[in-house]
Write a protein that holds these residues in place. Sequence first.
Motif, PDB file in Angstrom:
ATOM      1  N   ALA A 102       0.818  -1.214   0.000  1.00 26.39           N
ATOM      2  CA  ALA A 102       0.000   0.000   0.000  1.00 26.39           C
ATOM      3  C   ALA A 102       0.853   1.265   0.000  1.00 26.39           C
ATOM      4  N   GLY A 103       2.176   1.098  -0.041  1.00 31.15           N
ATOM      5  CA  GLY A 103       3.062   2.248  -0.093  1.00 31.15           C
ATOM      6  C   GLY A 103       3.471   2.794   1.258  1.00 31.15           C
ATOM      7  N   VAL A 104       3.190   2.056   2.336  1.00 30.57           N
ATOM      8  CA  VAL A 104       3.591   2.489   3.676  1.00 30.57           C
ATOM      9  C   VAL A 104       5.034   2.029   3.916  1.00 30.57           C
ATOM     10  N   PRO A 105       5.958   2.926   4.232  1.00 28.06           N
ATOM     11  CA  PRO A 105       7.355   2.524   4.423  1.00 28.06           C
ATOM     12  C   PRO A 105       7.500   1.563   5.604  1.00 28.06           C
ATOM     13  N   THR A 106       8.014   0.383   5.331  1.00 22.30           N
ATOM     14  CA  THR A 106       8.188  -0.638   6.357  1.00 22.30           C
ATOM     15  C   THR A 106       9.591  -1.208   6.279  1.00 22.30           C
ATOM     16  N   VAL A 107      10.006  -1.896   7.344  1.00 24.06           N
ATOM     17  CA  VAL A 107      11.253  -2.651   7.296  1.00 24.06           C
ATOM     18  C   VAL A 107      11.108  -3.722   6.216  1.00 24.06           C
ATOM     19  N   PRO A 108      12.046  -3.815   5.264  1.00 22.83           N
ATOM     20  CA  PRO A 108      11.937  -4.842   4.223  1.00 22.83           C
ATOM     21  C   PRO A 108      11.799  -6.238   4.847  1.00 22.83           C
ATOM     22  N   THR A 109      10.829  -6.986   4.363  1.00 26.69           N
ATOM     23  CA  THR A 109      10.506  -8.274   4.970  1.00 26.69           C
ATOM     24  C   THR A 109      10.347  -9.338   3.901  1.00 26.69           C
ATOM     25  N   THR A 110      11.013 -10.475   4.114  1.00 24.03           N
ATOM     26  CA  THR A 110      10.871 -11.633   3.243  1.00 24.03           C
ATOM     27  C   THR A 110      10.225 -12.758   4.039  1.00 24.03           C
ATOM     28  N   PHE A 111       9.135 -13.299   3.527  1.00 23.29           N
ATOM     29  CA  PHE A 111       8.448 -14.407   4.184  1.00 23.29           C
ATOM     30  C   PHE A 111       8.930 -15.710   3.550  1.00 23.29           C
ATOM     31  N   LEU A 112       9.456 -16.598   4.372  1.00 21.37           N
ATOM     32  CA  LEU A 112      10.088 -17.822   3.868  1.00 21.37           C
ATOM     33  C   LEU A 112       9.049 -18.922   3.694  1.00 21.37           C
ATOM     34  N   THR A 113       8.173 -18.704   2.740  1.00 16.41           N
ATOM     35  CA  THR A 113       7.234 -19.738   2.332  1.00 16.41           C
ATOM     36  C   THR A 113       7.979 -20.757   1.470  1.00 16.41           C
ATOM     37  N   PRO A 114       7.406 -21.938   1.220  1.00 18.39           N
ATOM     38  CA  PRO A 114       8.123 -22.950   0.435  1.00 18.39           C
ATOM     39  C   PRO A 114       8.632 -22.410  -0.892  1.00 18.39           C
ATOM     40  N   GLY A 115       9.911 -22.665  -1.180  1.00 19.46           N
ATOM     41  CA  GLY A 115      10.524 -22.227  -2.424  1.00 19.46           C
ATOM     42  C   GLY A 115      11.205 -20.877  -2.349  1.00 19.46           C
ATOM     43  N   VAL A 116      11.062 -20.156  -1.223  1.00 14.72           N
ATOM     44  CA  VAL A 116      11.698 -18.848  -1.052  1.00 14.72           C
ATOM     45  C   VAL A 116      12.995 -19.040  -0.284  1.00 14.72           C
ATOM     46  N   ASP A 117      14.105 -18.558  -0.846  1.00 20.78           N
ATOM     47  CA  ASP A 117      15.419 -18.713  -0.228  1.00 20.78           C
ATOM     48  C   ASP A 117      15.688 -17.630   0.801  1.00 20.78           C
ATOM     49  N   LEU A 118      16.569 -17.945   1.721  1.00 16.66           N
ATOM     50  CA  LEU A 118      17.013 -16.976   2.718  1.00 16.66           C
ATOM     51  C   LEU A 118      17.752 -15.841   2.017  1.00 16.66           C
ATOM     52  N   PRO A 119      17.355 -14.578   2.220  1.00 20.45           N
ATOM     53  CA  PRO A 119      18.051 -13.467   1.560  1.00 20.45           C
ATOM     54  C   PRO A 119      19.502 -13.349   2.035  1.00 20.45           C
ATOM     55  N   SER A 120      20.313 -12.675   1.250  1.00 18.50           N
ATOM     56  CA  SER A 120      21.722 -12.477   1.602  1.00 18.50           C
ATOM     57  C   SER A 120      21.888 -11.109   2.263  1.00 18.50           C
ATOM     58  N   TYR A 121      21.887 -11.091   3.581  1.00 14.61           N
ATOM     59  CA  TYR A 121      22.156  -9.889   4.357  1.00 14.61           C
ATOM     60  C   TYR A 121      23.371 -10.164   5.242  1.00 14.61           C
ATOM     61  N   ASP A 122      24.141  -9.110   5.556  1.00 15.45           N
ATOM     62  CA  ASP A 122      25.280  -9.314   6.451  1.00 15.45           C
ATOM     63  C   ASP A 122      24.897  -9.148   7.924  1.00 15.45           C
ATOM     64  N   ASP A 123      23.672  -8.693   8.177  1.00 17.36           N
ATOM     65  CA  ASP A 123      23.180  -8.526   9.542  1.00 17.36           C
ATOM     66  C   ASP A 123      21.664  -8.554   9.440  1.00 17.36           C
ATOM     67  N   PHE A 124      21.029  -9.570  10.019  1.00 20.44           N
ATOM     68  CA  PHE A 124      19.596  -9.745   9.791  1.00 20.44           C
ATOM     69  C   PHE A 124      18.940 -10.433  10.976  1.00 20.44           C
ATOM     70  N   VAL A 125      17.613 -10.388  10.964  1.00 15.44           N
ATOM     71  CA  VAL A 125      16.799 -10.971  12.025  1.00 15.44           C
ATOM     72  C   VAL A 125      15.863 -11.995  11.411  1.00 15.44           C
ATOM     73  N   VAL A 126      15.754 -13.136  12.064  1.00 14.19           N
ATOM     74  CA  VAL A 126      14.786 -14.170  11.694  1.00 14.19           C
ATOM     75  C   VAL A 126      13.796 -14.299  12.839  1.00 14.19           C
ATOM     76  N   LYS A 127      12.518 -14.257  12.513  1.00 15.65           N
ATOM     77  CA  LYS A 127      11.487 -14.364  13.543  1.00 15.65           C
ATOM     78  C   LYS A 127      10.278 -15.085  12.962  1.00 15.65           C
TER      79      LYS A 127
END
Length: 282
Positions: A102-127
Amino acid sequence: MGSRIAFVTATETPVPDTELSLLPDAAARAGLDADVVAWDDPAVAWERYDLALIRSTWNYPAKLAQFQAWADATGAVTRLVNDPAIVRWNSVKTYLGDLAAAGVPTVPTTFLTPGVDLPSYDDFVVKPTVGGGARGARRFRSPDGAPEHVRGLQDAGFTAMVQPYQRRVETDGERAIVYVGGEFSHAIVKGAVLVTASGLRGEQSHPDPRPYTPSDAEHALARAVLASAPVPPLYGRIDLVLDDAGQPIVMEAELIEPHLFLTSAPGAEDRLLAAVKRLLGG
């Protein structure tokens, strides 16, 4: 006789609700009769109440389907606040994707549903996408251990999500902006939580809270989040951080059962109950 309301907690909570004791007296000052009841107590007759105010239903992550069904059923026999549609939307952190779309600035978020790889960050949070108080959240400064943590969350029945760590939280803090009845009530700034990879700083989910005056940009962002909810919420706590460019972005929108930092804002509990009374037509 005044309207009767329920403050909704749980039969067991992972941490004590230190704000709950403030609310019955605030209800009395507003001319409302109030009980404290648990959402997962089958003996509660919800139709007895003119309104049920969700406060500390903090065991719901392990009972999500049951909690959402309770919200729907309770909302059918009394006024549930916030609304069951908000409960369904806000109880799973995929709402962050809705906000971003919707265009609201948020912390970039990747949801690890089946087939989605872990993003390459040098400092990140998994929750996990369902949870609160930073439970299940871990910070990683390399991929080591992250896939195992993701699998652990998935094995426990959760979808995992990944966000780049927002470094400025350690210098500028995390801002929690509370709106009640569509109006600003109060705000606090608190310290960083995941300062180590092992988890919470001193096992505190809200370290060092202190009063804070939001900027115009932060108010505008909080109002944009509230406007994005399925229906207008009576109350909401919007958690913001600053990105690397110093601009506020949404960390989380807490619209169900947030700690509201009532003790950090004199009169906040009375503002909350005054909004409840207005909603009841009083």
